[in-house]
Design an enzyme around this catalytic site. Structure first.
Site, mmCIF file in Angstrom:
data_model
loop_
_atom_site.group_PDB
_atom_site.id
_atom_site.type_symbol
_atom_site.label_atom_id
_atom_site.label_comp_id
_atom_site.label_asym_id
_atom_site.label_seq_id
_atom_site.Cartn_x
_atom_site.Cartn_y
_atom_site.Cartn_z
ATOM 1 N N CYS A 1 12.579 0.881 -3.943
ATOM 2 C CA CYS A 1 13.412 0.442 -5.172
ATOM 3 C C CYS A 1 13.721 1.315 -6.262
ATOM 4 O O CYS A 1 14.955 1.427 -6.605
ATOM 5 C CB CYS A 1 12.992 -0.884 -5.514
ATOM 6 S SG CYS A 1 11.184 -1.113 -5.632
ATOM 7 N N ARG B 1 1.009 3.648 1.165
ATOM 8 C CA ARG B 1 0.121 2.624 0.496
ATOM 9 C C ARG B 1 -1.131 2.828 0.787
ATOM 10 O O ARG B 1 -1.515 3.001 2.012
ATOM 11 C CB ARG B 1 0.593 1.335 0.456
ATOM 12 C CG ARG B 1 2.056 1.060 0.016
ATOM 13 C CD ARG B 1 2.333 -0.420 -0.006
ATOM 14 N NE ARG B 1 4.067 -0.682 -0.133
ATOM 15 C CZ ARG B 1 4.600 -1.722 -0.116
ATOM 16 N NH1 ARG B 1 3.789 -2.742 0.232
ATOM 17 N NH2 ARG B 1 5.761 -1.876 -0.205
ATOM 18 N N GLN C 1 10.031 0.701 6.098
ATOM 19 C CA GLN C 1 10.416 -0.685 5.980
ATOM 20 C C GLN C 1 11.999 -0.560 6.304
ATOM 21 O O GLN C 1 12.839 0.396 6.032
ATOM 22 C CB GLN C 1 10.483 -1.055 4.393
ATOM 23 C CG GLN C 1 8.984 -1.446 3.971
ATOM 24 C CD GLN C 1 8.960 -1.474 2.464
ATOM 25 O OE1 GLN C 1 9.394 -0.856 1.750
ATOM 26 N NE2 GLN C 1 8.463 -2.369 2.094
ATOM 27 N N ASP D 1 14.566 -1.529 4.488
ATOM 28 C CA ASP D 1 14.638 -1.844 3.106
ATOM 29 C C ASP D 1 16.027 -2.011 2.802
ATOM 30 O O ASP D 1 16.844 -1.116 3.287
ATOM 31 C CB ASP D 1 13.798 -0.815 2.216
ATOM 32 C CG ASP D 1 13.142 -1.711 1.025
ATOM 33 O OD1 ASP D 1 13.473 -2.843 0.853
ATOM 34 O OD2 ASP D 1 12.381 -0.848 0.223
ATOM 35 N N HIS E 1 18.508 -2.626 -1.111
ATOM 36 C CA HIS E 1 18.457 -3.363 -2.428
ATOM 37 C C HIS E 1 19.891 -3.528 -3.101
ATOM 38 O O HIS E 1 20.914 -2.688 -2.845
ATOM 39 C CB HIS E 1 17.972 -2.312 -3.478
ATOM 40 C CG HIS E 1 16.415 -2.126 -3.462
ATOM 41 N ND1 HIS E 1 16.014 -1.238 -2.337
ATOM 42 C CD2 HIS E 1 15.408 -2.899 -3.667
ATOM 43 C CE1 HIS E 1 14.658 -1.286 -2.498
ATOM 44 N NE2 HIS E 1 14.084 -2.473 -3.147
ATOM 45 N N LYS F 1 9.985 -14.899 -4.800
ATOM 46 C CA LYS F 1 10.424 -14.222 -3.431
ATOM 47 C C LYS F 1 10.264 -14.997 -2.413
ATOM 48 O O LYS F 1 9.672 -16.267 -2.468
ATOM 49 C CB LYS F 1 9.560 -12.900 -2.957
ATOM 50 C CG LYS F 1 8.113 -13.506 -2.794
ATOM 51 C CD LYS F 1 7.335 -12.208 -2.420
ATOM 52 C CE LYS F 1 5.754 -12.324 -2.115
ATOM 53 N NZ LYS F 1 5.051 -11.369 -1.646
ATOM 54 N N HIS G 1 15.733 -7.315 -3.777
ATOM 55 C CA HIS G 1 14.856 -6.531 -2.728
ATOM 56 C C HIS G 1 14.727 -7.182 -1.429
ATOM 57 O O HIS G 1 14.317 -8.382 -1.584
ATOM 58 C CB HIS G 1 13.514 -6.126 -3.200
ATOM 59 C CG HIS G 1 13.436 -5.844 -4.591
ATOM 60 N ND1 HIS G 1 12.925 -4.520 -4.890
ATOM 61 C CD2 HIS G 1 13.814 -6.515 -6.052
ATOM 62 C CE1 HIS G 1 12.847 -4.421 -6.367
ATOM 63 N NE2 HIS G 1 13.319 -5.326 -6.858
#
Length: 579
Positions: free
Chosen positions: A278, A307, A325, A327, A329, A407, A453
């Site tokens: 992000c 991570r 991911q 991912d 945004h 979320k 997100h």
RNA sequence: GCCGACGUAGCUUAGCUGGUAAAGCAGCCGCCUUGUAAGCGGCAGAGCAUCGGUUCGAAUCCGAUCGUCGGCUCCA
């Protein structure tokens, strides 16, 4: 005396298992009197009981305990309960600090009860079978360490796991199911089907995708990209390593540092492997002035993040330290929030349907009370409306929201019945503020956008790991690394087989030809174990007729040969329908 | 990270109370030329996770480290 269930009632499974936990504690009391029993509930597939004992239980101890438990079950002790005062309970368990702690914490006004079978009495809320004889079949399955009350600051206890059923046949069926789950384990299939590996020389929790696994991943990415394109997402690409300053601004360093890899010093600056995509996408947003006419902006990236996960938690592809991911945004105005969220819900449905996940659960996670702000209700409302407009049943998960907002989590179940979180969609009013994001509104005033997100597959590693177990390695034709192999009966058909393979490839399929000098039986077996959707056998008859004889996965009887072009049409249709 | 178990050829495993590594599959080479889940024969391949110790001698015993597995905890 408290009333016990009637003798002839069949107790519910969890009552039976709870009783089995008492029987286990009874056996431990007899064989290992120094062990202090703590708690022992029924769980999803059985029960456990935690004991405080300095020496761990061995496999031999389990066998001895099982033998003693069988005697206790055979003796058919009736479970008798009695109500006591808090003082009585504490006195009764004077030598067991755990029981004292439990007894002391039972709220005023709630009954405190003791339950006894034979010579064993336990502090317990109740919910048992009438007598120990009700336990038709049981088995102790494993020993493990577990912290008192699940808190790692507390002492480590010895947990014994077991399972119990009404009848031996049910126990047998359960054990068979466990074996099937083992056969479907993505770590095992990953090796057997040559999909991926984790290399000791490279480090734990880091996945190496072999060619067959990488093609599956590419197909999943293609499927996701297709959906993103239709919905007006724009691909972006951001660096894997950035100045740590970025995560100071985002607040990740403050809230997430324990999950990040340590800093890397270069020319006096500290850099970090990105744990999230992000902040990078935010920088792209910030790189130019934005108008309300530009919104919503939807940036997507198959973003690889790193991570730090504690070594004991790593597990195949489903729990790793580096992952990618799907991912994206979304930056939008508050008015657009609802519609954007609904769109992501549709995407989630598309994904989950394509993979045939039936047992899907949606969770609305709200933020911890102390983090809640006035924007939380707006976000929660948007999530709730989106779920309801799509008739998706959901559950509440209070306090599980991220540090920047509430979320929606998407969870599915794997072959072992374990629940896996896949995707997550999060509404965020915080990061746009922290980064000072703006857009020029229609009235000429600068306002702060809202962010969503979203990662719907979540991590591709985990998603594909779960998919491997879900399909048992037998990928549907659209996902199979090799969709069809042409197997010649003898070398006389080899040229025809190679030509058929080339035709299949030309038609856009992933095909191989078996050029080995092996018997037909051997070749069939080889490709069957690789779980190919189609094995196309070609002998003299097929060469003469220009046909192939398909051996189709999941179909016992032989299929009649059909023209290669007819097979291509069939496969094309099947891929299109994602069967 | 913590508790426990484990770590032998690419894979799956055998190696009793220490005497100097064995097999199946896969691989390679031949023979066979094959009609729907393993044709036959041969060859090659590990010094036993790593490091250190005990011992005349260690895959076997001890210690540390790394990794894997089952849990605890956390999460995509």
């Amino acid at each position: 005396m408290l009333s016990a269930p009637h003798r002839h009632d069949t107790p519910p499974l969890d009552a039976l298992r709870h009783t089995a936990a008492h029987v286990l504690a009874y056996a431990v009391q007899d064989l290992f009197p120094e062990a202090k029993p703590t708690i022992g509930p029924a769980i999803e597939n059985g029960f456990y009981y935690d004991f405080d004992r300095s020496a761990p239980f061995t496999a031999g101890d389990l066998a001895a305990l099982e033998a003693r438990m069988k005697e206790i079950v055979a003796a058919d002790y009736v479970m008798t309960g009695e109500r006591v005062t808090r003082e009585q309970a504490i006195e009764r368990f004077a030598r067991n600090p755990y029981k004292i702690e439990i007894a002391s914490e039972i709220p005023e006004g709630e009954p405190i009860t003791l339950y006894t079978i034979g010579a064993f009495t336990d502090l317990c809320r109740g919910g048992h079978a009438h007598s120990t004889g009700a336990i038709g079949a049981f088995k102790l399955t494993s020993v493990a360490g577990a912290y008192w009350r699940g808190d790692e600051h507390n002492p480590m206890l010895q947990r014994i796991y077991g399972t119990a059923f009404d009848t031996p046949a049910e126990l047998e069926a359960y054990l068979l199911m466990l074996e099937e789950a083992q056969r479907r384990d993505h770590r095992r299939l990953g090796q057997e089907l040559d999909l991926f590996s984790i290399e000791e020389d490279a480090g734990p929790g880091l996945v190496f995708w072999h060619p067959k696994g990488a093609i599956v991943r590419a197909l999943v990415e293609d499927f996701i990209r297709e959906g993103l394109r239709e919905r007006g997402y724009q691909p972006v690409v951001t660096p894997h390593i950035v100045n740590e300053r970025l995560y100071e601004i985002s607040g990740h360093l403050e809230n997430f540092a324990h999950s990040m890899f340590g800093p890397i010093e270069v020319e006096g600056q500290r850099y970090r492997l990105k744990p999230m995509n992000c902040p990078g996408h935010i920088l792209i947003y910030k790189s130019a002035g934005r108008s309300y006419r530009d919104l919503p902006l939807r940036y997507s990236e198959f973003g690889t993040v790193y991570r730090f996960e504690r070594s004991g938690t790593l597990h195949g592809m489903t729990r790793v330290r580096g992952f990618t991911q799907d991912d994206a945004h979304l930056f939008c105005t508050p008015e657009q929030l609802q519609a954007e969220f609904e769109q992501t819900a549709d995407e989630a449905i598309r994904l989950v349907n394509a993979f045939g996940f039936k047992d899907v659960e949606y969770f609305l996670s709200t933020r911890d009370e102390r983090l809640r702000t006035e924007t939380d209700p707006i976000a929660e409302e948007a999530i709730r409306n989106a779920l309801e407009s799509r008739s998706l049943p959901y559950k509440l998960d209070p306090g599980e929201g991220s540090f920047y907002g509430p979320k929606l989590d998407i969870k599915v179940h794997d072959a072992l019945g374990r629940e896996w979180q896949l995707g997550t969609v999060q509404v965020d009013f915080l990061l746009p503020q922290r980064f000072g994001l703006k857009y020029r509104a229609a009235d000429g005033v600068d306002r702060t956008p809202v962010m969503i997100h979203r990662a719907l597959a979540g991590a591709l590693e985990r998603f594909i790991g779960v998919a491997i177990e879900h399909f048992g390695g037998a990928f549907p034709a659209w996902l199979a690394p090799v969709q069809a192999v042409v197997v010649p009966i003898s070398k006389h058909q080899l040229d025809y087989a190679l030509a058929a393979r080339d035709r299949l490839r030309e038609a856009g399929f992933r095909a191989e030809a078996d050029e080995s000098h092996e018997t037909v039986g051997y070749k069939i077996r080889h490709w069957k174990t690789q779980k190919l959707p189609y094995i196309l056998v070609v002998g003299r008859a097929e060469v003469e007729a220009g046909t192939v004889a398909p051996n189709e996965r999941g179909i016992e009887q032989k299929r009649d040969p059909l023209a290669l072009e007819a097979f291509i049409a069939e496969l094309r249709e099947r891929v299109r329908e994602k069967r």
